[in-house]
Design a protein around this motif. Structure first.
Motif, short mmCIF file in Angstrom:
data_model
loop_
_atom_site.label_atom_id
_atom_site.label_comp_id
_atom_site.label_asym_id
_atom_site.label_seq_id
_atom_site.Cartn_x
_atom_site.Cartn_y
_atom_site.Cartn_z
N ARG A 131 0.81 -1.21 0.00
CA ARG A 131 0.00 0.00 0.00
C ARG A 131 0.85 1.26 0.00
NH1 ARG A 131 -5.04 -1.83 -1.37
NH2 ARG A 131 -5.40 -3.82 -0.31
N HIS A 132 2.12 1.12 0.22
CA HIS A 132 3.01 2.27 0.35
C HIS A 132 4.27 1.99 -0.46
CE1 HIS A 132 0.38 3.64 3.61
NE2 HIS A 132 0.39 2.38 4.02
N GLY A 133 5.27 2.84 -0.30
CA GLY A 133 6.53 2.62 -0.97
C GLY A 133 6.52 3.06 -2.42
N TYR A 134 7.46 2.53 -3.17
CA TYR A 134 7.68 2.92 -4.56
C TYR A 134 6.45 2.58 -5.40
CZ TYR A 134 10.15 3.38 -9.03
OH TYR A 134 10.54 3.76 -10.28
N THR A 135 5.93 3.54 -6.15
CA THR A 135 4.77 3.34 -7.01
C THR A 135 5.22 3.08 -8.44
OG1 THR A 135 3.40 4.80 -5.65
CG2 THR A 135 2.62 4.32 -7.88
N MET A 136 4.83 1.94 -8.98
CA MET A 136 5.18 1.61 -10.36
C MET A 136 4.03 2.01 -11.28
SD MET A 136 7.11 -2.02 -10.03
CE MET A 136 8.51 -2.20 -8.94
N VAL A 137 4.38 2.53 -12.45
CA VAL A 137 3.41 2.99 -13.43
C VAL A 137 3.79 2.41 -14.79
CG1 VAL A 137 2.41 5.00 -14.59
CG2 VAL A 137 2.96 5.12 -12.15
N LYS A 138 2.80 1.90 -15.52
CA LYS A 138 3.05 1.33 -16.84
C LYS A 138 2.17 2.04 -17.88
CE LYS A 138 3.24 -3.14 -17.26
NZ LYS A 138 2.90 -4.58 -17.15
N TYR A 240 14.31 6.16 -0.79
CA TYR A 240 13.10 6.72 -1.40
C TYR A 240 11.89 5.84 -1.14
CZ TYR A 240 9.86 8.30 -5.04
OH TYR A 240 8.75 8.74 -5.71
N GLY A 241 12.01 4.55 -1.42
CA GLY A 241 10.86 3.65 -1.30
C GLY A 241 10.50 3.33 0.14
N TYR A 242 11.50 3.07 0.97
CA TYR A 242 11.22 2.58 2.32
C TYR A 242 10.97 3.72 3.31
CZ TYR A 242 11.49 -0.39 6.45
OH TYR A 242 11.20 -1.05 7.61
N LEU A 243 11.69 4.84 3.15
CA LEU A 243 11.57 5.94 4.10
C LEU A 243 10.67 7.05 3.56
CD1 LEU A 243 15.29 6.06 5.28
CD2 LEU A 243 13.34 4.97 6.43
N TYR A 244 11.07 7.68 2.43
CA TYR A 244 10.32 8.83 1.92
C TYR A 244 8.89 8.44 1.51
CZ TYR A 244 9.07 12.85 -0.94
OH TYR A 244 8.42 13.94 -1.48
N LYS A 245 8.74 7.30 0.84
CA LYS A 245 7.42 6.84 0.41
C LYS A 245 6.77 5.90 1.44
CE LYS A 245 5.80 7.64 -3.11
NZ LYS A 245 4.88 8.72 -3.52
N ALA A 253 6.98 -7.09 4.41
CA ALA A 253 6.90 -7.11 2.95
C ALA A 253 7.43 -5.81 2.36
CB ALA A 253 5.47 -7.36 2.49
N GLY A 254 7.13 -4.67 3.00
CA GLY A 254 7.63 -3.39 2.53
C GLY A 254 9.14 -3.30 2.60
N PHE A 255 9.71 -3.83 3.69
CA PHE A 255 11.17 -3.86 3.82
C PHE A 255 11.79 -4.77 2.77
CE2 PHE A 255 14.96 -6.00 5.50
CZ PHE A 255 15.78 -4.90 5.73
N ASP A 256 11.22 -5.97 2.62
CA ASP A 256 11.76 -6.93 1.65
C ASP A 256 11.73 -6.37 0.23
OD1 ASP A 256 12.25 -8.78 3.64
OD2 ASP A 256 10.40 -9.91 3.29
N PHE A 257 10.64 -5.69 -0.13
CA PHE A 257 10.53 -5.17 -1.49
C PHE A 257 11.51 -4.02 -1.71
CE2 PHE A 257 8.29 -2.51 -4.75
CZ PHE A 257 8.50 -3.37 -5.81
N ALA A 258 11.62 -3.11 -0.77
CA ALA A 258 12.56 -2.01 -0.90
C ALA A 258 13.99 -2.54 -1.00
CB ALA A 258 12.42 -1.05 0.28
#
Length: 283
Positions: A131-138, A240-245, A253-258
């Motif tokens: 629900r948070h972190g780096y947002t991917m756009v296609k 950027y992904g783990y802290l700022y976003k 899961a958020g830590f693992d993905f970042a």
């Protein structure tokens, strides 16, 4: 009772060995779009049979080693009588909110001004919806009469093969949908690392190919172009992904993905330095 309206869009699903995911993908779009076509690259599992059983058309695809690659081939050959084409991976499904948004855009009787739509991904990692972190756009929804994939000089590069690399199709103007495509890969998490190991080969090759690198940079989103210039990419990616976003709000899961994305950036840099040291700039 009448069913939901049919959108004047063709769905193209490029696949290779997607038996684990393809049923849910086809079910999410069948009957909602003008056509649903699975474009399959010699799968050795039950991808084709499962897709056909759910009502999708199945078109075989074999790459000849040249341009066009697979997605551009789809733009040129998959129901070309319909201008609009939506690309879905074999593990993606449009959210109900996205389907409603497309109905508002395409069924209100007015011309559709954009040539393409960027769509955010509702990303799942290791079994959890982030629900948070780096947002991917296609850039997945295209008017094929106004869009085309670039053809950089990378046919001899490792890592991507028949698929276009990590760049966007070109076309103007571009709008962005609010609702997401849900990207939920049911395969084991090791397959994520397998894919990104291959992708990092291509990205590392680009670092030593300035001509192709610049051409591809121009075909990325604004966010991608900015990140292209950033030093210390593994550290910046994680921060950027783990802290700022606020990826930390997704727990483990958020830590693992970042961390996984940061590791991917580290792979690219390490491979690029090794490539340059051993081979010099590619010819």
């Amino acid at each position: 009772m009448a069913g939901p309206p049919t959108l004047p869009i063709v769905v193209a699903i490029p696949t290779k060995n997607e038996a684990e995911n393809i049923v849910s993908t086809v079910r999410s779009v069948i009957g909602r779009f003008k056509a649903v076509v699975v474009v399959d690259s010699d799968s050795t599992d039950d991808t084709r049979a499962l897709a056909e059983a759910e009502g999708a058309e199945v078109v075989p695809y074999t790459w000849n080693g040249k341009y066009p690659k697979k997605k551009q081939w789809c733009l040129e050959n998959v129901h070309p009588e319909t201008d609009w084409l939506l690309f879905l991976d074999g593990d993606e499904t449009p959210s109900p909110e996205m389907l409603a948004e497309l109905e508002r855009i395409f069924l209100d009787g007015r011309p559709v001004r954009p040539a393409a739509f960027d769509i955010p991904l509702g990303y799942w990692f290791a079994g959890r919806r982030l629900r948070h972190g780096y947002t991917m756009v296609k850039r997945s929804l295209l008017d094929r009469t106004r869009c085309r994939y670039p053809e950089p000089d990378d046919l001899h590069a490792p890592g991507m093969g028949e698929q276009e690399g990590h760049y966007q199709p070109l076309g103007e103007p571009v709008a962005r949908l609010r609702a997401p495509i849900e990207h939920n890969d049911l395969d084991p998490v090791r397959t994520w690392f397998d894919r990104h190991n291959r992708y990092s080969d291509w990205e590392a090759w680009l670092e030593t190919a300035p001509g192709a690198r610049e051409e591809i940079r121009q075909a990325k989103t604004r966010q991608g172009q900015l990140f292209h210039k950033v030093p210390l990419k593994p550290l910046v990616s994680f921060a950027y992904g783990y802290l700022y976003k606020r990826g930390f709000l997704d727990g483990r899961a958020g830590f693992d993905f970042a961390l996984a994305l940061s590791f991917y950036r580290w792979q690219i840099g390490l491979k690029a330095r090794e490539y340059a040291r051993r081979n010099g700039p590619p010819g």
